[in-house]
Structures are given as structure tokens and as C-alpha cells.
Design an enzyme around this catalytic site. Structure first.
Site, mmCIF file in Angstrom:
data_model
loop_
_atom_site.group_PDB
_atom_site.id
_atom_site.type_symbol
_atom_site.label_atom_id
_atom_site.label_comp_id
_atom_site.label_asym_id
_atom_site.label_seq_id
_atom_site.Cartn_x
_atom_site.Cartn_y
_atom_site.Cartn_z
ATOM 1 N N GLU A 156 -7.722 -5.579 -0.435
ATOM 2 C CA GLU A 156 -8.139 -6.347 -1.295
ATOM 3 C C GLU A 156 -8.222 -8.054 -1.198
ATOM 4 O OE1 GLU A 156 -9.641 -4.495 -3.149
ATOM 5 O OE2 GLU A 156 -9.018 -3.482 -4.607
ATOM 6 N N HIS A 201 0.954 -1.099 0.122
ATOM 7 C CA HIS A 201 0.013 -0.127 -0.149
ATOM 8 C C HIS A 201 0.798 1.268 0.072
ATOM 9 C CE1 HIS A 201 -3.208 2.799 1.137
ATOM 10 N NE2 HIS A 201 -3.974 2.068 0.845
HETATM 11 N N1 ACO Z 1 4.024 -7.331 -4.749
HETATM 12 C C1 ACO Z 1 5.510 -7.346 -4.956
HETATM 13 N N2 ACO Z 1 6.347 -6.379 -4.568
HETATM 14 C C2 ACO Z 1 5.504 -5.158 -4.262
HETATM 15 C C3 ACO Z 1 4.151 -4.987 -4.088
HETATM 16 C C4 ACO Z 1 3.475 -6.469 -4.137
HETATM 17 N N3 ACO Z 1 2.346 -6.478 -3.970
HETATM 18 N N4 ACO Z 1 3.970 -3.902 -3.532
HETATM 19 C C5 ACO Z 1 5.133 -3.397 -3.742
HETATM 20 N N5 ACO Z 1 6.043 -3.914 -3.949
HETATM 21 C C6 ACO Z 1 7.587 -3.635 -4.400
HETATM 22 C C7 ACO Z 1 7.722 -2.803 -5.547
HETATM 23 O O1 ACO Z 1 7.908 -3.940 -6.539
HETATM 24 C C8 ACO Z 1 8.850 -2.187 -5.178
HETATM 25 O O2 ACO Z 1 10.103 -2.852 -5.251
HETATM 26 P P1 ACO Z 1 11.449 -1.986 -5.809
HETATM 27 O O3 ACO Z 1 11.768 -1.103 -4.889
HETATM 28 O O4 ACO Z 1 12.305 -3.376 -5.577
HETATM 29 O O5 ACO Z 1 11.097 -1.714 -7.129
HETATM 30 C C9 ACO Z 1 8.660 -1.618 -3.703
HETATM 31 O O6 ACO Z 1 7.721 -2.657 -3.120
HETATM 32 C C10 ACO Z 1 7.753 -0.280 -3.807
HETATM 33 O O7 ACO Z 1 6.738 -0.378 -4.611
HETATM 34 P P2 ACO Z 1 5.971 0.995 -4.981
HETATM 35 O O8 ACO Z 1 5.331 0.787 -6.216
HETATM 36 O O9 ACO Z 1 7.028 2.052 -4.929
HETATM 37 O O10 ACO Z 1 5.131 0.893 -3.739
HETATM 38 P P3 ACO Z 1 3.701 1.955 -3.975
HETATM 39 O O11 ACO Z 1 3.493 2.558 -2.661
HETATM 40 O O12 ACO Z 1 3.409 2.615 -5.102
HETATM 41 O O13 ACO Z 1 2.560 0.655 -4.176
HETATM 42 C C11 ACO Z 1 0.822 -0.601 -4.557
HETATM 43 C C12 ACO Z 1 1.249 0.517 -3.736
HETATM 44 C C13 ACO Z 1 0.514 0.002 -5.979
HETATM 45 C C14 ACO Z 1 -0.629 -0.922 -4.062
HETATM 46 C C15 ACO Z 1 1.545 -1.983 -4.629
HETATM 47 O O14 ACO Z 1 1.864 -2.300 -3.280
HETATM 48 C C16 ACO Z 1 1.077 -2.909 -5.435
HETATM 49 O O15 ACO Z 1 1.166 -2.923 -6.695
HETATM 50 N N6 ACO Z 1 0.447 -3.932 -5.044
HETATM 51 C C17 ACO Z 1 -0.263 -5.134 -5.540
HETATM 52 C C18 ACO Z 1 -1.598 -4.699 -6.352
HETATM 53 C C19 ACO Z 1 -2.733 -4.509 -5.084
HETATM 54 O O16 ACO Z 1 -2.910 -5.204 -4.163
HETATM 55 N N7 ACO Z 1 -3.491 -3.507 -5.364
HETATM 56 C C20 ACO Z 1 -4.361 -2.850 -4.397
HETATM 57 C C21 ACO Z 1 -4.157 -1.675 -3.561
HETATM 58 S S1 ACO Z 1 -5.180 -1.087 -2.231
HETATM 59 C C22 ACO Z 1 -6.226 -0.439 -2.955
HETATM 60 O O17 ACO Z 1 -5.926 0.551 -3.858
HETATM 61 C C23 ACO Z 1 -7.682 -0.333 -2.386
#
Ligand code: ACO
Length: 361
Positions: A303, A245
Site C-alpha cells: 500500500e 502484513h
Molecule cells: N504500525 C504499527 N504497529 C503495527 C503495524 C503498523 N503498521 N502493523 C503491525 N503492528 C503491530 C501491532 O500493533 C501489534 O503490536 P503488539 O503486539 O504490541 O500489539 C503487532 O505489530 C502485531 O500486529 P497484528 O495486528 O497481530 O498483525 P497482523 O498480522 O494482524 O497485521 C496488518 C497485519 C493488519 C496489515 C497490520 O500490519 C496493519 O494494521 N498495518 C497497517 C495498515 C496497512 O498497511 N494495511 C494494508 C495491509 S496490505 C493489504 O492488505 C493489501
């Protein structure tokens, strides 16, 4: 520059606060735990709308007005349902909502509250070759949604869906709420603003994740080894749906609220075994993510248990984002009204980093 606007404060709001360190969600002065399972969705709609509409009736009257709005929306969209049914279910719902009047009154708002709850079951029914069930204006919102979906609504399932709608009703300045506020700031009507929110919610990084959570659970069940499956996904650069998140560095409190509801439904054997699988996958995913991304605290988000709850109450996975919209639409409307009231257009700057023209003397 943070191109995801991380930590930028772009609005002042009285609606909700997300404490990503403490893991708390506050909605109009109430903790999520005070609302989920304790207040009905119509009551929470009233809570969110309070102060943003002059003619807001009592809780009981508002529930009746939402019922009337379901019937009104059904009558309005019925002639076009056959054209919408071949679209994917989210696009069909969005297209049906796009024809609603674009005003700012309470009546406009209630039609928008009613629309996802009416369009989603109707389009699912048509997709199954069945005739859409007409809304019952006297029923409660969640119960009627389930009745339109499957012909009946057990009180336990209706309560579970109602708790879900309350749990996701608002959540700070998330991507879809921000999109809604940007459009509202132009003084476009509520329908235009809500369509912007719907567009943003659809993506898998936001409200599009719970359908893929079910696909993941099914794939892991078939593979028989959660850790190996999850490691392989991470090795391929995939994200694990239902985890991570932008704001929460601890477990999303909504995940626990929804897990509690699923556990209450767990006496039904199918849901119980699904919950056991999900708990195993959750523990494996948290461990795999902890090792793969030690620099980032990636925890369970809303989710993950959304997927289980919506499956348990009878929605197919392709309709999960629709049901999310059915809950979040209340927050979008309140934010749109709050933004309109500021009278201030949201218009940030971009920094130009492209080529510059040759200066001609
Ligand atoms: N699985 C694997 N790696 C992840 C995940 C995940 N679920 N979430 C974050 N990371 C990793 C990224 O790959 C990144 O790694 P890196 O630094 O080695 O490149 C690091 O964590 C930071 O990721 P960001 O994209 O900068 O984090 P952000 O704060 O933008 O992410 C997000 C938030 C988009 C929700 C992300 O966690 C994600 O894609 N989750 C999976 C999809 C999901 O569950 N979406 C629902 C969100 S809840 C909602 O909106 C209601």
C-alpha cells in the site's frame, strides 16, 4: 485459538502463492517480476481465468471483449450515476456493481472486470461537476480508465497503471479473497461473491490503507520531522499505514515492483520529489517500528508505493481503494470459480463461550 485464522489452510488453489518468509509472490506459475510491467492486465486476466471458463478467447480477443464490457457497463449504469455520485466514491462504485447480473458466465465476469474501471472515473467526473467520458472499447483497459478520468492518457501513465493492476491482481487467501470464496461456496453468482470481496477490501487493515498513506506523507512533510511524527503516532497506539502484513515477515515484493514503476515516472518533477519524501519516510518508519515492536518484523507493504503510483497517474486519494478493486477483481473472480468448482460449502464452526440456559428438569 487464533481468531484471525493465522496459518489455517482453508483452500487449495492453483492461482497464487504468497511466500511470506522468502518474500515471493507466484501467480499461476509466474513470479510477480515476470508479470508486472511485462504482461498487460488483459493478458493476466486470461492467465487467471484459464481453466475456469470454457469459452475463453485469445489474449487479443479478450482485450477486445473487456473493451466491449466497459461500454456495456457504462450504458447500464449511466441512468443511475447521478444517484450514486453523492455517495463516497467506494460506496458509489459498489452500488453500481450491485446492479450487474448475478450469473457465472464469462460475460458476467467481464462486466465485473470492467465495472470498477468505468464507475470510478465516471463518479469522479460527476463529483467535479463534469459529464462522464464514454469508454472507448478499442483502447487498452488501463489507458481507457485514465482517459475517462482526465480526458487523455499518456502512454507512460497508462503503462504505469497497467503495471499496478497486474501487481495487485491476486494475492493468496487474503481477507477479501476469502470473503469472495465464502460467498461463492454457497453457489451464489459472481456479482454476489465480488460484492463480498469489495466489502472486505474497503477496511484500512486491508485495501483502505493507501489513502491514509498520502495523508501521512502530507502531515510528515508539513511537520518537517518524519521520525518525531512517526514516534508520536506509535506512542498514541496508532498503526503506520503501508507497513506490516499478516503473511510477509520480509518486504512485500509488490512494494518493490510498484516503487520501480514510480521511479520510472520520477522524471516528472512532482513525482520525483514525492518519491524522495516517501523514501525518507519509509526509512524512518522502518526504524521507528523496529524499535517500537522488536518482537515483530514489520516491513513495507504494497500500500505504501500504491499511494505514490496512483497519485502520480492522477487519481485522488479517496479513489485509491477503487483502483485496487479494479485490479483485484480478476483474482476474486478466478477464486470464486475455483471455489464453486469444488462444490463444497465453506462452513466452519464457532466455539460457544456465552452463558448457558438453566436446565429445566
Ligand atoms: N504500525 C504499527 N504497529 C503495527 C503495524 C503498523 N503498521 N502493523 C503491525 N503492528 C503491530 C501491532 O500493533 C501489534 O503490536 P503488539 O503486539 O504490541 O500489539 C503487532 O505489530 C502485531 O500486529 P497484528 O495486528 O497481530 O498483525 P497482523 O498480522 O494482524 O497485521 C496488518 C497485519 C493488519 C496489515 C497490520 O500490519 C496493519 O494494521 N498495518 C497497517 C495498515 C496497512 O498497511 N494495511 C494494508 C495491509 S496490505 C493489504 O492488505 C493489501
Amino acid at each position: 485459538m487464533a481468531n484471525g485464522l493465522d496459518d489455517v489452510v482453508a483452500a487449495e488453489t492453483v492461482l497464487s502463492d504468497v511466500d511470506g518468509v522468502g518474500g515471493h509472490l507466484t501467480i499461476r506459475g509466474h513470479s510477480l517480476m515476470e508479470l508486472a510491467g511485462r504482461r498487460r492486465y488483459a493478458q493476466v486476466v486470461r492467465l487467471l481465468f484459464d481453466g475456469f471458463f470454457d469459452d475463453l478467447p485469445s489474449d487479443a480477443e479478450l482485450e477486445k471483449a473487456i473493451g466491449k464490457a466497459r461500454v456495456e457497463v457504462f450504458d447500464r449504469v449511466q441512468p443511475m450515476l447521478a444517484q450514486l455520485a453523492p455517495l463516497d466514491i467506494y460506496s458509489g462504485m459498489r452500488a453500481g456493481m450491485a446492479v450487474l447480473p448475478d450469473g457465472d458466465s464469462l460475460a458476467d465476469a467481464l462486466r465485473l472486470i470492467a465495472a470498477p474501471a468505468v464507475l470510478t472515473p465516471a463518479l469522479l467526473q460527476l463529483g467535479r461537476g463534469e459529464t462522464p467520458v464514454v469508454p472507448d472499447e478499442k483502447a487498452d483497459h488501463a489507458g481507457d480508465m485514465l482517459r475517462m478520468l482526465s480526458g487523455t492518457a499518456s502512454p507512460a501513465l497508462a503503462k504505469a497503471l497497467d503495471s499496478y493492476l497486474v501487481t495487485v491482481c491476486d494475492h493468496g487467501l487474503n481477507a477479501s479473497t476469502f470473503a469472495t470464496r465464502v460467498v461463492a461456496s454457497t453457489q451464489a453468482g459472481l456479482t454476489s461473491a465480488i460484492l463480498a470481496g469489495l466489502g472486505a477490501l474497503k477496511g484500512p487493515l486491508h485495501g483502505g490503507a493507501p489513502g491514509p498513506v498520502i495523508e501521512m506523507l502530507d502531515a510528515i512533510e508539513a511537520s518537517g520531522d518524519a521520525t518525531a511524527w512517526l514516534r508520536k503516532e506509535i506512542a498514541h497506539g496508532e498503526r503506520i499505514m503501508g507497513f506490516g502484513h499478516r503473511v510477509y515477515r520480509v518486504r512485500d515484493p509488490r512494494a518493490d515492483a510498484l516503487k520501480t514503476v514510480v521511479r520510472q515516472l520520477g522524471s516528472r518533477s512532482e513525482t520525483g520529489s514525492r518519491l524522495a519524501l516517501a523514501e525518507t519516510v519509509e526509512q524512518a518508519a522502518l526504524e521507528v517500528l523496529r524499535i517500537a515492536k522488536p518482537q515483530r518484523s514489520i516491513q513495507t507493504n504494497v500500500e505504501f508505493y500504491t499511494a505514490l503510483l496512483l497519485e502520480a497517474v492522477g487519481f485522488p486519494k479517496e479513489a485509491f481503494s477503487n483502483v485496487f478493486a479494479a485490479g483485484r477483481v480478476a483474482g476474486w473472480i478466478a477464486h470464486a470459480r475455483e471455489q464453486q468448482a469444488t462444490g463444497r460449502l465453506i462452513r466452519p464452526q464457532s466455539r460457544y463461550v456465552g452463558p448457558v440456559p438453566d436446565l429445566v428438569a
